[in-house]
Design a protein around this motif. Structure first.
Motif, PDB file in Angstrom:
ATOM      1  N   TRP A  90       0.881  -1.124   0.024  1.00  0.00           N
ATOM      2  CA  TRP A  90      -0.057  -0.071   0.081  1.00  0.00           C
ATOM      3  C   TRP A  90       0.998   1.139  -0.029  1.00  0.00           C
ATOM      4  CZ3 TRP A  90      -5.364   0.239  -0.510  1.00  0.00           C
ATOM      5  CH2 TRP A  90      -5.997  -0.846  -0.576  1.00  0.00           C
ATOM      6  N   TRP A 147      -4.229   6.828  -0.835  1.00  0.00           N
ATOM      7  CA  TRP A 147      -3.655   5.404  -0.839  1.00  0.00           C
ATOM      8  C   TRP A 147      -3.961   4.611  -1.927  1.00  0.00           C
ATOM      9  CZ3 TRP A 147      -0.485   3.718   2.717  1.00  0.00           C
ATOM     10  CH2 TRP A 147      -0.074   4.454   3.644  1.00  0.00           C
ATOM     11  N   ARG A 207       4.004   7.675   2.153  1.00  0.00           N
ATOM     12  CA  ARG A 207       3.787   6.461   3.304  1.00  0.00           C
ATOM     13  C   ARG A 207       3.646   5.325   2.489  1.00  0.00           C
ATOM     14  NH1 ARG A 207      -1.353   9.517   6.739  1.00  0.00           N
ATOM     15  NH2 ARG A 207      -0.006  11.355   6.774  1.00  0.00           N
ATOM     16  N   ALA A 209       2.552   1.054   3.704  1.00  0.00           N
ATOM     17  CA  ALA A 209       1.880   0.034   4.626  1.00  0.00           C
ATOM     18  C   ALA A 209       1.842  -1.281   3.972  1.00  0.00           C
ATOM     19  CB  ALA A 209       0.628   0.515   5.019  1.00  0.00           C
ATOM     20  N   ARG A 210       1.820  -2.511   4.740  1.00  0.00           N
ATOM     21  CA  ARG A 210       1.499  -3.534   4.546  1.00  0.00           C
ATOM     22  C   ARG A 210       2.256  -4.288   3.365  1.00  0.00           C
ATOM     23  NH1 ARG A 210      -4.969  -4.589   5.659  1.00  0.00           N
ATOM     24  NH2 ARG A 210      -4.942  -3.142   7.602  1.00  0.00           N
ATOM     25  N   GLY A 247       4.132  -0.397  11.477  1.00  0.00           N
ATOM     26  CA  GLY A 247       3.681   0.363  12.349  1.00  0.00           C
ATOM     27  C   GLY A 247       3.577  -0.194  13.731  1.00  0.00           C
ATOM     28  N   GLY A 277      -2.416   4.481   8.714  1.00  0.00           N
ATOM     29  CA  GLY A 277      -2.466   3.755   7.279  1.00  0.00           C
ATOM     30  C   GLY A 277      -3.536   3.821   6.558  1.00  0.00           C
ATOM     31  N   TYR A 294      -2.867   2.202  12.396  1.00  0.00           N
ATOM     32  CA  TYR A 294      -1.683   2.918  12.332  1.00  0.00           C
ATOM     33  C   TYR A 294      -0.451   1.937  12.049  1.00  0.00           C
ATOM     34  CZ  TYR A 294      -3.509   7.188  14.091  1.00  0.00           C
ATOM     35  OH  TYR A 294      -4.230   8.153  14.517  1.00  0.00           O
ATOM     36  N   ASP A 295      -0.656   1.504  10.642  1.00  0.00           N
ATOM     37  CA  ASP A 295       0.343   0.381  10.236  1.00  0.00           C
ATOM     38  C   ASP A 295       1.297   0.857   9.155  1.00  0.00           C
ATOM     39  OD1 ASP A 295      -1.685   0.497   8.437  1.00  0.00           O
ATOM     40  OD2 ASP A 295      -2.074  -1.610   8.371  1.00  0.00           O
ATOM     41  N   ALA A 296       1.414   2.217   8.930  1.00  0.00           N
ATOM     42  CA  ALA A 296       2.195   2.844   7.955  1.00  0.00           C
ATOM     43  C   ALA A 296       3.476   3.346   8.689  1.00  0.00           C
ATOM     44  CB  ALA A 296       1.193   3.757   7.311  1.00  0.00           C
TER      45      ALA A 296
END
Length: 731
Positions: A90, A147, A207, A209-210, A247, A277, A294-296
């Motif tokens: 992402w 995103w 940013r 993520a994942r 994150g 995220g 908040y996984d970013a």
């Protein structure tokens, strides 16, 4: 020629390492006690004295280079066969520059002969092999600040699929037989997975993520499920799969892997964490409550946490070395650099009557601030005159790789949240020239305070914000009087608690500065000593934190101003930030209330109603730069005595946004809140606080060699606080 130490303070008898980059063949190191800041372009000369130390006569010069850019890297386990590839992530880009490709995910062999890179640019998305050859391309780019989900798979038979899911739209490219396939199973020994960078850089701004990486391709249906937000391990399993949890632990450099392809990764150069995220629901802004949202990480091409230079000089401070400000002075012909540090008292040393706390966290907040050179013409309008620029600032503007200050923004426009000491910092120097004050500010100015104490013959010791953070109230214990530097703006809860405990236990505190104890600040664990802030709205700020990003990644606490946390500086120190301006400083008018502490003005030829402190070096007075006011509504103790209030400020001295609200009442001009107040108050048990509410105060103390009202008044308070059992009431 320049360098840095591995710390900003060291106890007497302790060890400190210096890293130096020099284009010259050799240099000479010496240990210097810094007595006063200055230079030929200041209104005072630099004073230093050499101290005997076990140092080499010369050291070979070598060039060392800092490499900025944040990313995450994770070495693959060496027992996993490679018979295809899958890469998915992402992303929310924040700066797409034309054709320049930025790598979002890479998987490469150690020799660079095998692997893949997934990249984006303003022209679209691409999958390239390790050598840079394009394998697949989509002529559709992700949208900045939004995103998207990007995935690429290469099957064992060489079939390639590249997919971009952008909002409700999906874009695909399927290529059959495009790759030669993986006819030979290869081991992953030495292979590296990188998030946000390729093996040669190509840093991503934005940013991520994942991230998901696999050593085999997966079906299109799996890509759709990942794009829908399903967990990678649920969709693909763990075998031969990496699912780095970017994150999960915002305070740590270590990044866990929920798959089995790696043993975990490391975040390099401290990308911003505790940022929302792709699946943030906008219902909670505290990342601790919804960690899955908040996984970013927010990565930048100009992030720098640790320059990573090798050590050139090792110094063991003499065990009997006096506490104070020092520098490793490196010299090669006419070329000189002074790398400053503080020698603190060694363990077991009896406490000196006076302790100075140098605000090193504020020094770090301003570290390598470039705006003097970058916005020189704009500052002419701000100052009303041309004040010049330190040549080091012009040099710094050409070297972005040395990292930025907390007052700068990254190349993508987002604010700089972290600042570390593990890099050359050219404006923490005793001879640094600050246009804001026509000379001295921060470290160079605080050396004037130490010079003033030396001239009085005071027995004092020096520590930094780091010792206060490390030891809390114990760092101040036993010292009768604690004196702050000129601008202790950045502080943690532990530091505020330590000052409070000192006063509550009978200690005396002299806050000889302005704009102090303003920003909620935290320090991260690790050798870089990085500090962190988040800038909330409604404050005097160079940038504002994004939505959902106002909690500190290091502690989880809300960032912004201590005022909005119920700890306005007035509550502890009597005064707090109210206005700033940099054209001229002003003087103070003594108040009738000051007669309650008439001893403060002993030997000072200033009657009630008369003005003092309206001359001096720099800005020309004692009340200037950034100033603080007393305010009972914000917590100034009711028994605090306002000894004097500044007068004569120009229209350029403006109220901070913290106090600006819309009102239909006719405004009072000038605003009565634009003032600096000098206060004093006692506490049960013999504790006391004296605060001057102005950054310019300690500079004014040096006027006429210290023979002035500001200096004498300060000396009266120090003498009383140090020696008298009743520190406030009139004798």
């Amino acid at each position: 020629m320049l360098g840095y130490g591995d710390r900003l303070s060291v106890p007497a008898g302790g060890r400190i390492e210096f890293k130096v980059s020099s284009e010259l063949p050799e240099f000479t190191p010496t240990l210097q006690r810094l007595r006063r800041g200055g230079s030929p372009v200041h209104e005072c000369d630099l004073l230093e004295e050499e101290v005997a130390a076990d140092l080499p006569a010369t050291v070979p010069g070598r060039v060392q280079v800092a490499r900025a850019g944040s990313y995450v890297e994770a070495p693959l386990r060496d027992d996993v066969p490679v018979d295809g590839a899958g890469l998915a992530i992402w992303l929310s880009p924040t700066r797409l520059d034309g054709d320049r490709e930025q790598t979002v995910l890479s998987l490469t062999a150690p020799d660079g002969a095998a692997g893949y890179l997934l990249s984006v640019s303003a022209r679209g998305c691409a999958l390239r092999d390790a050598g840079g050859t394009e394998v697949a391309r989509l002529a559709v780019a992700p949208v900045e600040h939004q995103w998207s989900f990007l995935a690429a798979t290469v099957s064992r038979d060489g079939e390639v699929r590249l997919a971009l899911h952008r909002g409700r739209q999906s874009h695909f490219q399927d290529l059959r037989g495009q790759q030669s396939g993986f006819t030979d199973t290869r081991s992953t020994a030495g292979w590296m997975l990188r998030v946000g960078a390729g093996p040669r850089g190509e840093f991503f701004n934005g940013r991520l993520a994942r991230p998901v990486v696999a050593t085999t391709g997966w079906a299109a249906e799996a890509t759709s499920r990942l794009a829908g937000g399903e967990d990678a391990v649920t969709v693909l399993g763990t075998g031969g799969v990496s699912a780095l949890a970017l994150g999960r632990d915002p305070a740590a450099a270590a990044v866990a892997d929920d798959g089995s392809l790696t043993a975990g990764g490391t975040a390099v150069n401290r990308p911003a964490s505790a940022v929302p995220g792709p699946f943030w629901r906008c219902r909670e802004t505290d990342f601790r409550r919804v960690p899955g949202e908040y996984d970013a990480l927010h990565l930048h091409e100009d992030d720098l946490d640790d320059a990573g230079w090798e050590t050139d000089v090792v110094l063991t401070v003499p065990a009997d070395g006096a506490s104070g400000a020092y520098a490793l002075k490196i010299t090669a012909g006419e070329h000189v650099d002074r790398i400053p540090f503080v020698v603190t008292p060694s363990e077991g040393t009896p406490p000196a009557p006076v302790l100075v706390v140098l605000p090193t966290w504020t020094y770090l907040a301003y570290a390598n601030w470039r705006t003097y050179a970058e916005f020189e013409e704009e500052r002419v309008a701000l100052y009303g005159e041309r004040r010049g620029v330190d040549p080091r600032d012009r040099w710094l503007a050409r070297h972005p790789e040395l990292g930025k200050s907390l007052y700068d923004v990254h190349t993508d426009g987002s604010g700089v949240m972290y600042s570390s000491r593990a890099r050359p910092i050219v404006n923490i120097r005793p001879d640094y020239y600050t246009p804001t004050t026509r000379g001295l500010r921060h470290f160079a100015q605080d050396l004037s305070l130490l010079d003033w104490l030396d001239r009085r013959g005071e027995d004092y010791a020096v520590i930094t914000d780091d010792e206060l953070e490390d030891r809390g109230a114990d760092a101040l214990a036993g010292h009768r009087v604690v004196i702050t530097g000129s601008h202790p703006e950045y502080s943690s809860a532990r530091m505020l608690d330590a000052y409070q405990a000192h006063v509550d236990s009978g200690g005396r505190l002299m806050y000889l500065g302005g704009n102090g104890f303003y920003h909620v600040t935290a320090r991260h664990e690790g050798p870089s000593g990085a500090i962190e802030i988040r800038r909330a709205r409604g404050s005097q700020t160079a940038w504002a934190s994004g939505a959902g990003e106002e909690h500190l990644s290091g502690t989880g606490e809300p960032g912004g101003l201590w005022r909005w946390r119920g700890r306005a500086p007035q509550r502890q120190f009597g005064v707090g930030m109210t206005a700033q301006g940099f054209d001229e400083a002003s003087g103070y008018r003594r108040t009738p209330q000051s007669c309650a502490a008439d001893w403060v003005f002993a030997g000072v030829d200033v009657a009630v109603g008369e003005v003092f402190g309206d001359e001096g070096p720099g800005l020309g007075g004692a009340a200037g730069d950034e100033i603080d006011r007393a305010d009972v509504a914000l917590g100034t103790p009711a028994d605090a005595v306002v000894l004097a209030t500044s007068v004569g400020h120009s229209a350029s001295i403006v109220l901070v946004p913290d106090d600006r609200t819309i009102s239909y009442a006719v405004p009072t001009a000038p605003d009565p809140r634009v003032r600096s107040d000098i206060v004093i108050f006692g506490r049960p048990g013999g504790g006391a606080v004296f605060a001057v509410g102005s950054i310019a105060w300690s500079t004014a103390m040096t006027h006429k060699g210290g023979d002035n009202a500001v200096s004498r008044l300060t000396g009266n308070v120090l003498d009383r606080f140090r020696d008298h059992p009743d520190p406030v009431a009139d004798a």
